[in-house]
Design a protein around this motif. Structure first.
Motif, PDB file in Angstrom:
ATOM      1  N   CYS A  49      19.839 -35.019  -1.719  1.00  0.00           N
ATOM      2  CA  CYS A  49      19.623 -34.485  -0.489  1.00  0.00           C
ATOM      3  C   CYS A  49      17.650 -34.155  -0.835  1.00  0.00           C
ATOM      4  O   CYS A  49      17.386 -34.950  -1.430  1.00  0.00           O
ATOM      5  N   ALA A  50      17.524 -33.241  -0.105  1.00  0.00           N
ATOM      6  CA  ALA A  50      15.805 -33.181   0.653  1.00  0.00           C
ATOM      7  C   ALA A  50      15.143 -31.749  -0.053  1.00  0.00           C
ATOM      8  O   ALA A  50      15.797 -30.633   0.097  1.00  0.00           O
ATOM      9  N   THR A  51      14.501 -32.044  -0.868  1.00  0.00           N
ATOM     10  CA  THR A  51      13.605 -30.472  -0.381  1.00  0.00           C
ATOM     11  C   THR A  51      11.215 -31.539  -0.174  1.00  0.00           C
ATOM     12  O   THR A  51      11.157 -32.644  -0.455  1.00  0.00           O
ATOM     13  N   THR A  52      11.350 -30.453   0.557  1.00  0.00           N
ATOM     14  CA  THR A  52      10.038 -30.521   0.810  1.00  0.00           C
ATOM     15  C   THR A  52       8.971 -29.916  -0.287  1.00  0.00           C
ATOM     16  O   THR A  52       8.850 -28.772   0.283  1.00  0.00           O
ATOM     17  N   ILE A  53       7.899 -30.330  -0.579  1.00  0.00           N
ATOM     18  CA  ILE A  53       7.217 -29.127  -1.202  1.00  0.00           C
ATOM     19  C   ILE A  53       5.192 -28.966   0.187  1.00  0.00           C
ATOM     20  O   ILE A  53       5.022 -30.190   0.325  1.00  0.00           O
ATOM     21  N   ALA A  54       5.736 -27.893   0.667  1.00  0.00           N
ATOM     22  CA  ALA A  54       4.340 -27.727   1.583  1.00  0.00           C
ATOM     23  C   ALA A  54       3.145 -26.349   0.805  1.00  0.00           C
ATOM     24  O   ALA A  54       3.190 -25.299   0.400  1.00  0.00           O
ATOM     25  N   PRO A  55       2.596 -27.255  -0.101  1.00  0.00           N
ATOM     26  CA  PRO A  55       1.353 -27.039  -0.899  1.00  0.00           C
ATOM     27  C   PRO A  55      -0.163 -26.316  -0.443  1.00  0.00           C
ATOM     28  O   PRO A  55       0.419 -26.979   0.901  1.00  0.00           O
ATOM     29  N   ALA A  56      -0.942 -25.186  -0.441  1.00  0.00           N
ATOM     30  CA  ALA A  56      -2.526 -25.190  -0.342  1.00  0.00           C
ATOM     31  C   ALA A  56      -2.753 -26.403  -0.686  1.00  0.00           C
ATOM     32  O   ALA A  56      -2.231 -27.257  -1.320  1.00  0.00           O
ATOM     33  N   PHE A  57      -4.499 -26.248  -0.365  1.00  0.00           N
ATOM     34  CA  PHE A  57      -5.156 -26.918  -0.687  1.00  0.00           C
ATOM     35  C   PHE A  57      -5.188 -27.492  -2.447  1.00  0.00           C
ATOM     36  O   PHE A  57      -5.158 -26.279  -3.435  1.00  0.00           O
ATOM     37  N   PRO A  88     -13.008 -26.478  -5.372  1.00  0.00           N
ATOM     38  CA  PRO A  88     -11.785 -27.331  -6.331  1.00  0.00           C
ATOM     39  C   PRO A  88     -11.472 -26.746  -7.149  1.00  0.00           C
ATOM     40  O   PRO A  88      -9.786 -26.489  -7.540  1.00  0.00           O
ATOM     41  N   GLY A  89     -12.472 -25.760  -7.715  1.00  0.00           N
ATOM     42  CA  GLY A  89     -11.258 -24.916  -8.860  1.00  0.00           C
ATOM     43  C   GLY A  89     -10.727 -23.717  -9.068  1.00  0.00           C
ATOM     44  O   GLY A  89      -9.974 -23.105  -9.129  1.00  0.00           O
ATOM     45  N   ALA A  90     -10.591 -23.790  -7.332  1.00  0.00           N
ATOM     46  CA  ALA A  90      -9.780 -22.573  -6.668  1.00  0.00           C
ATOM     47  C   ALA A  90      -8.576 -23.125  -6.060  1.00  0.00           C
ATOM     48  O   ALA A  90      -7.640 -22.670  -5.006  1.00  0.00           O
ATOM     49  N   MET A  91      -8.380 -24.323  -6.012  1.00  0.00           N
ATOM     50  CA  MET A  91      -7.303 -25.311  -5.718  1.00  0.00           C
ATOM     51  C   MET A  91      -6.309 -25.220  -6.459  1.00  0.00           C
ATOM     52  O   MET A  91      -6.357 -25.691  -8.119  1.00  0.00           O
ATOM     53  N   LEU A  92      -4.911 -25.813  -6.278  1.00  0.00           N
ATOM     54  CA  LEU A  92      -4.074 -25.565  -6.903  1.00  0.00           C
ATOM     55  C   LEU A  92      -3.983 -27.384  -8.138  1.00  0.00           C
ATOM     56  O   LEU A  92      -5.162 -28.199  -7.408  1.00  0.00           O
ATOM     57  N   GLU A  93      -3.381 -27.413  -8.667  1.00  0.00           N
ATOM     58  CA  GLU A  93      -4.026 -28.506  -9.810  1.00  0.00           C
ATOM     59  C   GLU A  93      -2.512 -29.553  -8.792  1.00  0.00           C
ATOM     60  O   GLU A  93      -1.296 -29.081  -8.395  1.00  0.00           O
ATOM     61  N   ARG A 138      -2.364 -20.639  -3.113  1.00  0.00           N
ATOM     62  CA  ARG A 138      -3.202 -20.718  -3.970  1.00  0.00           C
ATOM     63  C   ARG A 138      -3.929 -19.224  -4.625  1.00  0.00           C
ATOM     64  O   ARG A 138      -3.278 -18.330  -3.626  1.00  0.00           O
ATOM     65  N   ALA A 139      -3.558 -19.594  -6.022  1.00  0.00           N
ATOM     66  CA  ALA A 139      -4.071 -17.715  -6.533  1.00  0.00           C
ATOM     67  C   ALA A 139      -5.576 -16.999  -5.308  1.00  0.00           C
ATOM     68  O   ALA A 139      -5.957 -17.498  -5.146  1.00  0.00           O
ATOM     69  N   GLY A 140      -5.879 -15.717  -5.059  1.00  0.00           N
ATOM     70  CA  GLY A 140      -6.749 -15.322  -4.636  1.00  0.00           C
ATOM     71  C   GLY A 140      -6.568 -14.912  -3.786  1.00  0.00           C
ATOM     72  O   GLY A 140      -7.788 -15.234  -2.287  1.00  0.00           O
ATOM     73  N   THR A 141      -5.264 -15.322  -2.584  1.00  0.00           N
ATOM     74  CA  THR A 141      -5.527 -16.051  -1.127  1.00  0.00           C
ATOM     75  C   THR A 141      -4.406 -15.228  -0.865  1.00  0.00           C
ATOM     76  O   THR A 141      -3.962 -13.988  -1.385  1.00  0.00           O
ATOM     77  N   ASP A 142      -3.652 -15.090   0.950  1.00  0.00           N
ATOM     78  CA  ASP A 142      -2.812 -14.005   1.060  1.00  0.00           C
ATOM     79  C   ASP A 142      -1.663 -14.822   1.283  1.00  0.00           C
ATOM     80  O   ASP A 142      -0.227 -14.117   1.586  1.00  0.00           O
ATOM     81  N   GLY A 143      -1.787 -16.152   0.846  1.00  0.00           N
ATOM     82  CA  GLY A 143      -0.407 -16.988   0.734  1.00  0.00           C
ATOM     83  C   GLY A 143      -0.520 -17.555   2.165  1.00  0.00           C
ATOM     84  O   GLY A 143       1.056 -17.916   2.220  1.00  0.00           O
TER      85      GLY A 143
END
Length: 249
Positions: free
Chosen positions: A186-194, A209-214, A241-246
């Motif tokens: 099975c497959a999963t794609t992960i679709a992150p923000a920055f 950088p501090g606003a990006m995902l780790e 990312r936290a602080g965005t509308d997603g």
């Protein structure tokens, strides 16, 4: 490792950033690894670190994911050295910003080659190994995890080409599930923000950088996915990312 399992994984783009983070976690979990990236010297250094982190065996193959023969060398090396595959991590990717009206077609072709054609060929050539890995451990199955992007789900101005390749990757993984999940692959794609990596440095003026995902945020998701039973299929995970509308990178 537990239960005497001989778990193996192949990780692309393993020399830095998210790929290195995932490879390190796999090594710590006792996986034997095939790793690939373009920089041979850096890759060898990474391989030493992965062995020190706990990987029983590490096969490092330098190559370009836009080169058909390089991809064939990677899958052949894994088959010869490590055998059945428990996990395929499709992480390598390229991307540059540019408006549709003047985006260079040469750069378009390179992005398609690395972000879509390469993963497709690697997946195609790895399927026999993944099926063998699933047969060897039917309770867990074999996992394909591909790093997509939130821009493959929600349009982002200036990232039409990058986002299009990631949307295609999401579709490809979903189709793999339709074709192979009944066999335990099975497959999963992960679709992150920055994510805070070298690849995102170009946008630091807009997104610090501090606003990006780790990187570790993505690594934790991958680790959880690899622990699921073969009965569970998670097609795509969007990480905002936290602080965005997603709905934006």
């Amino acid at each position: 490792m537990s239960g005497g399992e001989n778990r193996t994984a192949l990780v692309t783009g393993a020399s830095r950033g998210i790929g290195l983070g995932i490879a390190t976690r796999l090594a710590q979990s006792g996986y034997s690894l095939t790793i690939t990236a373009r920089d041979a010297a850096r890759l060898d250094t990474v391989a030493d670190g992965l062995r020190a982190a706990g990987a029983p065996e590490v096969v490092s193959i330098a190559g370009d994911m836009a080169d058909e023969s390089d991809i064939a060398r990677v899958t052949t090396a894994h088959a010869d050295r490590l055998g059945p595959m428990a996990a395929l991590i499709l992480n390598a990717g390229v991307g540059t910003a540019g408006a549709i009206e003047d985006f260079p077609l040469r750069r378009f072709d390179k992005t398609i080659a690395v972000n879509l054609r390469g993963p497709f060929q690697l997946l195609q050539e790895s399927l026999p190994l993944l099926r063998a890995g699933a047969a060897a451990n039917p309770g867990r199955g074999a996992k394909v995890i591909a790093l997509a992007s939130i821009t493959g789900v929600y349009a982002e101005q200036g990232l039409a080409v990058y986002g299009a390749t990631k949307a295609a990757l999401i579709s490809m993984a979903a189709t793999l599930n339709a074709e192979e999940s009944g066999r335990g692959v099975c497959a999963t794609t992960i679709a992150p923000a920055f994510v805070d990596t070298d690849m995102s440095a170009w946008t630091h003026e807009q997104v610090p950088p501090g606003a990006m995902l780790e990187v570790n945020d993505v690594v934790e998701v991958v680790d959880a996915l690899l622990k699921l039973s073969s009965r569970a299929v998670i097609p795509n995970i969007v990480m905002a990312r936290a602080g965005t509308d997603g709905y934006r990178a």
